[in-house]
Design a protein around this motif. Sequence first.
Motif, PDB file in Angstrom:
ATOM      1  N   ALA A 189      23.507  -0.118  26.402  1.00  0.00           N
ATOM      2  CA  ALA A 189      23.036  -0.590  27.861  1.00  0.00           C
ATOM      3  C   ALA A 189      22.540   0.444  28.697  1.00  0.00           C
ATOM      4  N   GLN A 190      22.745   1.831  28.076  1.00  0.00           N
ATOM      5  CA  GLN A 190      21.855   2.865  28.363  1.00  0.00           C
ATOM      6  C   GLN A 190      20.681   2.837  27.736  1.00  0.00           C
ATOM      7  N   THR A 191      20.769   2.357  26.101  1.00  0.00           N
ATOM      8  CA  THR A 191      19.082   1.865  25.821  1.00  0.00           C
ATOM      9  C   THR A 191      18.255   1.250  26.891  1.00  0.00           C
ATOM     10  N   VAL A 192      18.747  -0.180  27.258  1.00  0.00           N
ATOM     11  CA  VAL A 192      18.254  -0.782  28.184  1.00  0.00           C
ATOM     12  C   VAL A 192      17.581  -0.600  29.539  1.00  0.00           C
ATOM     13  N   ILE A 193      18.208   0.103  29.852  1.00  0.00           N
ATOM     14  CA  ILE A 193      18.215   1.746  30.895  1.00  0.00           C
ATOM     15  C   ILE A 193      16.649   2.221  30.990  1.00  0.00           C
ATOM     16  N   THR A 194      16.724   3.134  29.884  1.00  0.00           N
ATOM     17  CA  THR A 194      16.272   4.151  29.490  1.00  0.00           C
ATOM     18  C   THR A 194      14.747   3.820  29.203  1.00  0.00           C
ATOM     19  N   ARG A 226      14.599   3.798  40.152  1.00  0.00           N
ATOM     20  CA  ARG A 226      14.031   4.896  39.706  1.00  0.00           C
ATOM     21  C   ARG A 226      16.034   5.790  40.174  1.00  0.00           C
ATOM     22  N   LEU A 227      15.766   5.779  40.787  1.00  0.00           N
ATOM     23  CA  LEU A 227      17.364   6.323  41.461  1.00  0.00           C
ATOM     24  C   LEU A 227      18.587   4.772  41.447  1.00  0.00           C
ATOM     25  N   ILE A 228      17.892   3.966  41.411  1.00  0.00           N
ATOM     26  CA  ILE A 228      19.256   3.185  41.116  1.00  0.00           C
ATOM     27  C   ILE A 228      18.872   2.834  39.499  1.00  0.00           C
ATOM     28  N   LEU A 229      18.464   2.348  38.754  1.00  0.00           N
ATOM     29  CA  LEU A 229      18.894   3.034  37.317  1.00  0.00           C
ATOM     30  C   LEU A 229      19.062   3.886  37.184  1.00  0.00           C
ATOM     31  N   GLY A 230      19.254   5.280  37.462  1.00  0.00           N
ATOM     32  CA  GLY A 230      20.334   6.143  37.290  1.00  0.00           C
ATOM     33  C   GLY A 230      21.807   6.488  38.007  1.00  0.00           C
ATOM     34  N   ALA A 231      21.725   5.464  38.755  1.00  0.00           N
ATOM     35  CA  ALA A 231      23.178   4.991  39.233  1.00  0.00           C
ATOM     36  C   ALA A 231      24.590   4.246  38.775  1.00  0.00           C
ATOM     37  N   PHE A 232      23.765   3.785  37.801  1.00  0.00           N
ATOM     38  CA  PHE A 232      24.584   3.100  36.446  1.00  0.00           C
ATOM     39  C   PHE A 232      25.269   4.607  35.443  1.00  0.00           C
ATOM     40  N   LEU A 269      13.725   0.712  30.881  1.00  0.00           N
ATOM     41  CA  LEU A 269      13.152   0.168  31.775  1.00  0.00           C
ATOM     42  C   LEU A 269      12.842   1.125  32.423  1.00  0.00           C
ATOM     43  N   ARG A 270      13.295   2.849  32.791  1.00  0.00           N
ATOM     44  CA  ARG A 270      12.421   3.505  33.061  1.00  0.00           C
ATOM     45  C   ARG A 270      11.173   4.157  32.656  1.00  0.00           C
ATOM     46  N   SER A 271      10.826   4.251  31.476  1.00  0.00           N
ATOM     47  CA  SER A 271       9.812   4.465  30.587  1.00  0.00           C
ATOM     48  C   SER A 271       8.782   3.316  30.937  1.00  0.00           C
ATOM     49  N   VAL A 272       8.973   1.790  31.509  1.00  0.00           N
ATOM     50  CA  VAL A 272       7.583   0.541  31.498  1.00  0.00           C
ATOM     51  C   VAL A 272       8.099   0.961  33.003  1.00  0.00           C
ATOM     52  N   LEU A 273       8.678   1.223  33.762  1.00  0.00           N
ATOM     53  CA  LEU A 273       8.371   1.412  35.339  1.00  0.00           C
ATOM     54  C   LEU A 273       7.165   2.227  35.440  1.00  0.00           C
ATOM     55  N   SER A 274       7.305   3.394  34.776  1.00  0.00           N
ATOM     56  CA  SER A 274       5.749   4.687  34.405  1.00  0.00           C
ATOM     57  C   SER A 274       4.427   3.879  34.520  1.00  0.00           C
ATOM     58  N   TYR A 275       5.340   3.400  33.307  1.00  0.00           N
ATOM     59  CA  TYR A 275       3.440   2.807  32.877  1.00  0.00           C
ATOM     60  C   TYR A 275       3.217   1.051  33.904  1.00  0.00           C
ATOM     61  N   ALA A 276       3.986   0.648  34.529  1.00  0.00           N
ATOM     62  CA  ALA A 276       3.728  -0.528  35.389  1.00  0.00           C
ATOM     63  C   ALA A 276       3.006  -0.261  36.736  1.00  0.00           C
ATOM     64  N   ALA A 277       3.294   1.386  37.411  1.00  0.00           N
ATOM     65  CA  ALA A 277       3.396   1.797  38.530  1.00  0.00           C
ATOM     66  C   ALA A 277       2.288   2.005  38.717  1.00  0.00           C
TER      67      ALA A 277
END
Length: 299
Positions: free
Chosen positions: A77-82, A64-70, A84-92
């Motif tokens: 590109a902003q859409t893809v990042i948001t 999340r920190l890495i994605l937030g650094a972009f 990815l952050r959403s998918v990351l939570s479900y994946a975790a």
Amino acid sequence: MENKNGAKRFIKPLIGVIILVVLALCSPLLGFDLSRTIFKFSLQKFVTLVAMVILVLLITFAVRLILGAFKPKSHRAQTVITILRSVLSYAAALVILCWGLSILGVNVATIATSVGIIALIVGFGAESLIADVVTGIFMLFENQYNVGDIVEVNGFRGTVSNIGIRTTSITDSSDNVKIINNSMMVNILNRSDNLSRAVCDIGIPYATDLEKLEKQLPAMLEEIRAAHADGEDGPLFREPLVYCGVQALADSAIVLRFVGKVEEKDIYTGARTLNHDILLAFRRVGVECPFPQVDVQNC
């Protein structure tokens, strides 16, 4: 707001742990006794389980920190990042669930087979959830709208602030946030696709020499546009200002219409700027805006 967002990051992994407990309680109905496995596990398994949860949360936080650094300027590109952050939570949450069961000595494949019928029943009950996820995936590929776009959905107008795998957040000009399920994002009016029209209707007295005033308008409009050409995001008016002609013959004024092409985010600023600058420009050439007057006569 940051505290709320920080708390939300751990909700989905927590759900994974809760599911572990629920499976333990319901496991006898599924043909195996998971509770015995859980309550008899050794201290080593407990430490391993805790270490696994902490590791997954740390990795999630780091990504999340890495994605937030972009800080991409592109809305796409902003859409893809948001997303990815959403998918990351479900994946975790899914990783914690499956890995946790493995640590406890449970065959995850066996559980998946055993709960197949239950999953099918739950699937029918979660039809709207599945529709939200599928719609979110299609929206990503179809590029219907992106983070930063100004959209209007069912009369609510605002800027897309976040696109998740299940919901979309829209923030209006008063910082009110409306969260809409992706499956409900229908009949969307994306106002960021093209330039918008800032409109100014201004009245002049009937006694005004209209032909003389109209000859002065091109220079006036060009001067107004040039005065606002050095904004942070470029010129306020993206194209030359247009005089559309006489809009209406009102009771006490001739109403003239002027239009300026602006970005959608500047539509209100553009209209206010036109009202202000055209009023002052008219006064400089001796044209005052009329207002209703009442003559009182004594008989």
